[in-house]
Design a protein around this motif. Structure first.
Motif, PDB file in Angstrom:
ATOM      1  N   PRO A  56       8.670  -6.058  -1.221  1.00 43.74           N
ATOM      2  CA  PRO A  56       7.361  -6.355  -1.814  1.00 43.74           C
ATOM      3  C   PRO A  56       6.358  -5.243  -1.559  1.00 43.74           C
ATOM      4  O   PRO A  56       6.480  -4.471  -0.620  1.00 43.74           O
ATOM      5  CB  PRO A  56       6.938  -7.642  -1.095  1.00 43.74           C
ATOM      6  N   GLN A  57       5.357  -5.215  -2.403  1.00 46.52           N
ATOM      7  CA  GLN A  57       4.247  -4.305  -2.170  1.00 46.52           C
ATOM      8  C   GLN A  57       3.331  -4.918  -1.110  1.00 46.52           C
ATOM      9  O   GLN A  57       3.112  -6.120  -1.078  1.00 46.52           O
ATOM     10  CB  GLN A  57       3.470  -4.078  -3.469  1.00 46.52           C
ATOM     11  N   HIS A  58       2.781  -4.043  -0.286  1.00 46.96           N
ATOM     12  CA  HIS A  58       1.822  -4.460   0.726  1.00 46.96           C
ATOM     13  C   HIS A  58       0.434  -4.018   0.260  1.00 46.96           C
ATOM     14  O   HIS A  58       0.236  -2.832  -0.005  1.00 46.96           O
ATOM     15  CB  HIS A  58       2.158  -3.836   2.079  1.00 46.96           C
ATOM     16  N   PHE A  59      -0.464  -4.972   0.177  1.00 48.26           N
ATOM     17  CA  PHE A  59      -1.780  -4.703  -0.379  1.00 48.26           C
ATOM     18  C   PHE A  59      -2.821  -4.462   0.709  1.00 48.26           C
ATOM     19  O   PHE A  59      -2.800  -5.082   1.781  1.00 48.26           O
ATOM     20  CB  PHE A  59      -2.238  -5.884  -1.242  1.00 48.26           C
ATOM     21  N   GLY A  60      -3.765  -3.570   0.388  1.00 50.20           N
ATOM     22  CA  GLY A  60      -4.941  -3.408   1.218  1.00 50.20           C
ATOM     23  C   GLY A  60      -5.969  -4.485   0.913  1.00 50.20           C
ATOM     24  O   GLY A  60      -5.755  -5.332   0.031  1.00 50.20           O
ATOM     25  N   ASP A  61      -7.069  -4.449   1.642  1.00 51.26           N
ATOM     26  CA  ASP A  61      -8.112  -5.465   1.454  1.00 51.26           C
ATOM     27  C   ASP A  61      -8.996  -5.203   0.240  1.00 51.26           C
ATOM     28  O   ASP A  61      -9.803  -6.052  -0.133  1.00 51.26           O
ATOM     29  CB  ASP A  61      -8.994  -5.558   2.708  1.00 51.26           C
TER      30      ASP A  61
END
Lengths: 113, 114
Positions: free
Chosen positions: A101-106
């Protein structure tokens, strides 16, 4: 470990000004993605970088938008001559492999006055 | 052009009940992802579904993928208040050089009432 880091977290600027948004991906992640999230349009893909390949810019909404990724790590999304419709949350994500999965920033919340 | 549609877009349910969120997509893909987003927060990965018939479960959530029907479901069992959030499915439109090019559904805003 450290996640995806974005700065600034909030940006308010006047219409017509240029803005730069920064994304620092997770170390070792080869792919980096930019998305825009707004009430009317949902989550839109903007651009991605994969390793040393040419970026896929097909989601950029106009030529006022550009992005670069230096040294395969940090990325900057630049919006020139901002318009009110550019107001949105800009999300950056990174991933290591295709099947993970992609890891998202805030995100950066951008408001154009 | 790949299009992803979720339904329902809004769901209000009572604690303890079961429900299912549906994600339909328009072109062939065998990679689908589910994410959760809490208000004012970023997206958190829930499930990665990589083949036809894939089923993943975590606590009260279970996701499945039917690539022939171009359909994924997110099933909630015996809902609890902590599951209140917006849930997104995203389909991999197959970017170049092995990158994901995700197309997101509109999101389902789930509210679970005590």
């Amino acid at each position: 470990g450290a996640g995806v880091s974005q700065s600034p977290s909030n940006k308010v600027t006047e219409k017509g000004k240029d803005v730069e948004l920064r994304c620092d991906p997770i170390s070792g992640h080869t792919a980096l993605y930019w998305y825009r999230q707004s009430l009317g349009q949902g989550l839109e893909f903007l651009i991605y970088f994969q390793g040393n390949s040419a970026p896929d810019k097909s989601g950029l909404p106009s030529d006022r938008f550009s992005a670069e990724r230096t040294g395969g790590s940090v990325s900057t999304l630049t919006i020139q001559r901002t318009q009110q419709e550019d107001s949105a949350v800009y999300l950056c994500a990174s991933s290591y492999k295709r099947d993970q999965p992609q890891h998202f920033g805030d995100g950066t919340r951008l408001s154009i006055l | 052009e790949l299009k992803v549609e979720q339904n329902p877009l809004f769901l209000s349910m009572q604690e303890g009940k079961n429900y299912t969120i549906y994600c339909n997509y328009s072109t062939t893909s065998d990679r689908l992802y589910w994410y959760r987003q809490d208000p004012g927060k970023s997206l958190e990965s829930l499930f990665v579904l990589l083949s036809n018939g894939a089923v993943k479960q975590e606590g009260r959530l279970m996701a499945s993928l039917d690539t022939k029907a171009r359909l994924s479901t997110l099933h909630i069992t015996a809902a609890v208040h902590d599951l209140s959030a917006t849930y997104f499915c995203a389909v991999d439109g197959e970017g170049l050089q092995g990158a994901q090019k995700l197309v997101f559904g509109q999101g389902t805003r789930l509210t679970i009432n005590p």
